[in-house]
Design a protein around this motif. Structure first.
Motif, PDB file in Angstrom:
ATOM      1  N   GLU A  94      53.631  42.090  49.718  1.00  0.00           N
ATOM      2  CA  GLU A  94      54.187  41.647  50.995  1.00  0.00           C
ATOM      3  C   GLU A  94      53.417  42.255  52.162  1.00  0.00           C
ATOM      4  N   TYR A  95      53.108  43.553  52.042  1.00  0.00           N
ATOM      5  CA  TYR A  95      52.325  44.234  53.076  1.00  0.00           C
ATOM      6  C   TYR A  95      51.192  44.973  52.399  1.00  0.00           C
ATOM      7  N   GLY A  96      50.050  44.314  52.258  1.00  0.00           N
ATOM      8  CA  GLY A  96      48.906  44.975  51.663  1.00  0.00           C
ATOM      9  C   GLY A  96      48.509  44.404  50.327  1.00  0.00           C
ATOM     10  N   GLU A  97      47.980  45.295  49.494  1.00  0.00           N
ATOM     11  CA  GLU A  97      47.390  44.872  48.236  1.00  0.00           C
ATOM     12  C   GLU A  97      47.629  45.942  47.179  1.00  0.00           C
ATOM     13  N   ALA A  98      47.667  45.526  45.941  1.00  0.00           N
ATOM     14  CA  ALA A  98      47.758  46.454  44.811  1.00  0.00           C
ATOM     15  C   ALA A  98      46.679  46.063  43.805  1.00  0.00           C
ATOM     16  N   VAL A  99      46.407  46.962  42.884  1.00  0.00           N
ATOM     17  CA  VAL A  99      45.379  46.730  41.872  1.00  0.00           C
ATOM     18  C   VAL A  99      45.946  47.129  40.507  1.00  0.00           C
ATOM     19  N   VAL A 100      45.723  46.266  39.521  1.00  0.00           N
ATOM     20  CA  VAL A 100      46.072  46.589  38.136  1.00  0.00           C
ATOM     21  C   VAL A 100      44.797  46.605  37.298  1.00  0.00           C
ATOM     22  N   GLU A 101      44.877  47.305  36.162  1.00  0.00           N
ATOM     23  CA  GLU A 101      43.718  47.472  35.298  1.00  0.00           C
ATOM     24  C   GLU A 101      44.074  47.211  33.839  1.00  0.00           C
ATOM     25  N   LEU A 102      43.024  46.950  33.098  1.00  0.00           N
ATOM     26  CA  LEU A 102      43.111  46.724  31.660  1.00  0.00           C
ATOM     27  C   LEU A 102      41.864  47.354  31.049  1.00  0.00           C
ATOM     28  N   HIS A 103      42.009  48.015  29.892  1.00  0.00           N
ATOM     29  CA  HIS A 103      40.809  48.537  29.227  1.00  0.00           C
ATOM     30  C   HIS A 103      39.852  47.381  28.954  1.00  0.00           C
ATOM     31  N   ASP A 104      38.577  47.618  29.158  1.00  0.00           N
ATOM     32  CA  ASP A 104      37.590  46.533  29.024  1.00  0.00           C
ATOM     33  C   ASP A 104      37.362  46.085  27.582  1.00  0.00           C
ATOM     34  N   ASP A 105      37.924  46.833  26.624  1.00  0.00           N
ATOM     35  CA  ASP A 105      37.792  46.446  25.221  1.00  0.00           C
ATOM     36  C   ASP A 105      39.155  46.098  24.592  1.00  0.00           C
ATOM     37  N   ALA A 106      40.174  45.883  25.428  1.00  0.00           N
ATOM     38  CA  ALA A 106      41.542  45.662  24.936  1.00  0.00           C
ATOM     39  C   ALA A 106      41.728  44.292  24.297  1.00  0.00           C
ATOM     40  N   ILE A 107      40.945  43.328  24.728  1.00  0.00           N
ATOM     41  CA  ILE A 107      41.085  41.952  24.246  1.00  0.00           C
ATOM     42  C   ILE A 107      39.710  41.443  23.850  1.00  0.00           C
ATOM     43  N   LYS A 108      39.656  40.812  22.705  1.00  0.00           N
ATOM     44  CA  LYS A 108      38.403  40.199  22.256  1.00  0.00           C
ATOM     45  C   LYS A 108      38.422  38.713  22.593  1.00  0.00           C
ATOM     46  N   ALA A 109      37.246  38.158  22.822  1.00  0.00           N
ATOM     47  CA  ALA A 109      37.134  36.743  23.166  1.00  0.00           C
ATOM     48  C   ALA A 109      37.879  35.884  22.152  1.00  0.00           C
ATOM     49  N   GLY A 110      38.670  34.964  22.655  1.00  0.00           N
ATOM     50  CA  GLY A 110      39.408  34.038  21.813  1.00  0.00           C
ATOM     51  C   GLY A 110      40.786  34.514  21.386  1.00  0.00           C
ATOM     52  N   GLN A 111      41.095  35.797  21.584  1.00  0.00           N
ATOM     53  CA  GLN A 111      42.429  36.264  21.200  1.00  0.00           C
ATOM     54  C   GLN A 111      43.486  35.613  22.085  1.00  0.00           C
ATOM     55  N   ARG A 112      44.593  35.244  21.455  1.00  0.00           N
ATOM     56  CA  ARG A 112      45.705  34.597  22.155  1.00  0.00           C
ATOM     57  C   ARG A 112      46.731  35.661  22.527  1.00  0.00           C
ATOM     58  N   VAL A 113      47.122  35.640  23.798  1.00  0.00           N
ATOM     59  CA  VAL A 113      47.917  36.720  24.378  1.00  0.00           C
ATOM     60  C   VAL A 113      49.209  36.180  24.985  1.00  0.00           C
ATOM     61  N   LEU A 114      50.313  36.885  24.718  1.00  0.00           N
ATOM     62  CA  LEU A 114      51.589  36.615  25.362  1.00  0.00           C
ATOM     63  C   LEU A 114      51.804  37.686  26.421  1.00  0.00           C
ATOM     64  N   ILE A 115      52.066  37.272  27.660  1.00  0.00           N
ATOM     65  CA  ILE A 115      52.302  38.209  28.762  1.00  0.00           C
ATOM     66  C   ILE A 115      53.804  38.338  28.975  1.00  0.00           C
ATOM     67  N   VAL A 116      54.287  39.603  29.038  1.00  0.00           N
ATOM     68  CA  VAL A 116      55.721  39.879  29.151  1.00  0.00           C
ATOM     69  C   VAL A 116      55.984  40.825  30.319  1.00  0.00           C
ATOM     70  N   ASP A 117      57.052  40.522  31.073  1.00  0.00           N
ATOM     71  CA  ASP A 117      57.519  41.419  32.131  1.00  0.00           C
ATOM     72  C   ASP A 117      59.005  41.181  32.341  1.00  0.00           C
ATOM     73  N   ASP A 118      59.618  42.048  33.114  1.00  0.00           N
ATOM     74  CA  ASP A 118      61.057  41.925  33.328  1.00  0.00           C
ATOM     75  C   ASP A 118      61.406  40.870  34.365  1.00  0.00           C
ATOM     76  N   LEU A 119      60.600  40.745  35.415  1.00  0.00           N
ATOM     77  CA  LEU A 119      60.997  39.902  36.542  1.00  0.00           C
ATOM     78  C   LEU A 119      59.812  39.128  37.090  1.00  0.00           C
ATOM     79  N   LEU A 120      60.050  37.859  37.393  1.00  0.00           N
ATOM     80  CA  LEU A 120      59.047  36.992  38.005  1.00  0.00           C
ATOM     81  C   LEU A 120      59.518  36.666  39.413  1.00  0.00           C
ATOM     82  N   ALA A 121      58.782  37.147  40.398  1.00  0.00           N
ATOM     83  CA  ALA A 121      59.122  36.890  41.805  1.00  0.00           C
ATOM     84  C   ALA A 121      58.059  35.961  42.386  1.00  0.00           C
TER      85      ALA A 121
END
Length: 176
Positions: free
Chosen positions: A96-123
Motif C-alpha cells: 500500500e505504501y512502498g515495496e517489499a521483496v521476497v526471496e527463494l533459494h536459486d536451487d529450490a525448484i528444478k525446471a519443469g517441476q509443478r508447484v502448488l502455492i499456499v498461503d492463508d489469505l489472498l488480498a
C-alpha cells in the motif's frame, strides 16, 4: 456443522482503524479446524501432478508444510528478503505504501517441476504474484494457488486468474 470460517476470528481496527483483520491463528489452534483447513486446501490437488508445495511467508509456512506432508511432497518457503541463508533470487512487489521483496533459494525448484502455492489469505495478490514469478524464473510450473481466506473486493483472485492460474479458496469476506 462447522466450516473453516467459523474458526477464524475478526479483529476490528487492526493493524489500523477501519481494517477488519481475519485472524487464522484461532483456526490453527483448533485441531478440528486446522485439519479441516488443510484437508480442504489439498483436496482439489489430490492425485494432481505436483512436485513441491511453496508456502508464502509467514502463515503460508504452517499451511504449506501441512499440505506438503499430506500430499507426500517437498516443501519450499518463499521468505522475506534476508531470511534465507543460501544463494537466492528475489522479487519485489508493491505494498500500500512502498515495496517489499521476497526471496527463494536459486536451487529450490528444478525446471519443469509443478508447484502448488499456499498461503492463508489472498488480498491484492501481490505476494502471491511475486511467488509465482520466482517459481517461473526458476523454470517451475505453477499447478495452482490455494488460500484459506479471499478478500474479493481487493482483487487478488482476479489478478492471479488473469495471469492464467487456478485459484482455490476456502472462504471469502467482503470488504477489506
Amino acid at each position: 456443522m462447522k466450516t473453516v470460517q467459523d474458526y477464524i476470528r475478526t479483529i476490528p481496527d487492526f493493524p489500523k482503524k477501519g481494517i477488519q483483520f481475519r485472524d487464522v491463528t484461532t483456526l490453527f489452534a483448533d485441531p478440528r479446524g486446522f485439519r479441516m483447513a488443510v484437508d480442504q486446501l489439498l483436496h482439489p490437488f489430490m492425485g494432481a501432478p505436483i512436485d513441491l508445495v511453496i508456502g508464502l511467508e509467514a502463515r503460508g509456512f504452517i499451511l504449506g508444510g501441512a499440505v506438503a506432508h499430506q500430499l507426500g511432497k517437498g516443501f519450499v518457503p518463499v521468505r522475506k528478503k534476508g531470511k534465507l541463508p543460501g544463494k537466492t533470487i528475489e522479487q519485489a512487489y508493491a505494498l500500500e505504501y512502498g515495496e517489499a521483496v521476497v526471496e527463494l533459494h536459486d536451487d529450490a525448484i528444478k525446471a519443469g517441476q509443478r508447484v502448488l502455492i499456499v498461503d492463508d489469505l489472498l488480498a491484492t495478490g501481490g505476494t502471491a504474484e511475486a511467488g509465482i514469478k520466482l517459481v517461473e524464473r526458476l523454470g517451475g510450473v505453477v499447478a495452482g494457488c490455494a488460500f484459506v481466506v479471499d478478500l474479493p473486493d481487493l482483487g487478488g483472485r482476479k489478478r492471479l486468474e488473469d495471469m492464467g492460474h487456478a485459484v482455490h479458496v476456502l472462504c471469502e469476506y467482503e470488504g477489506d
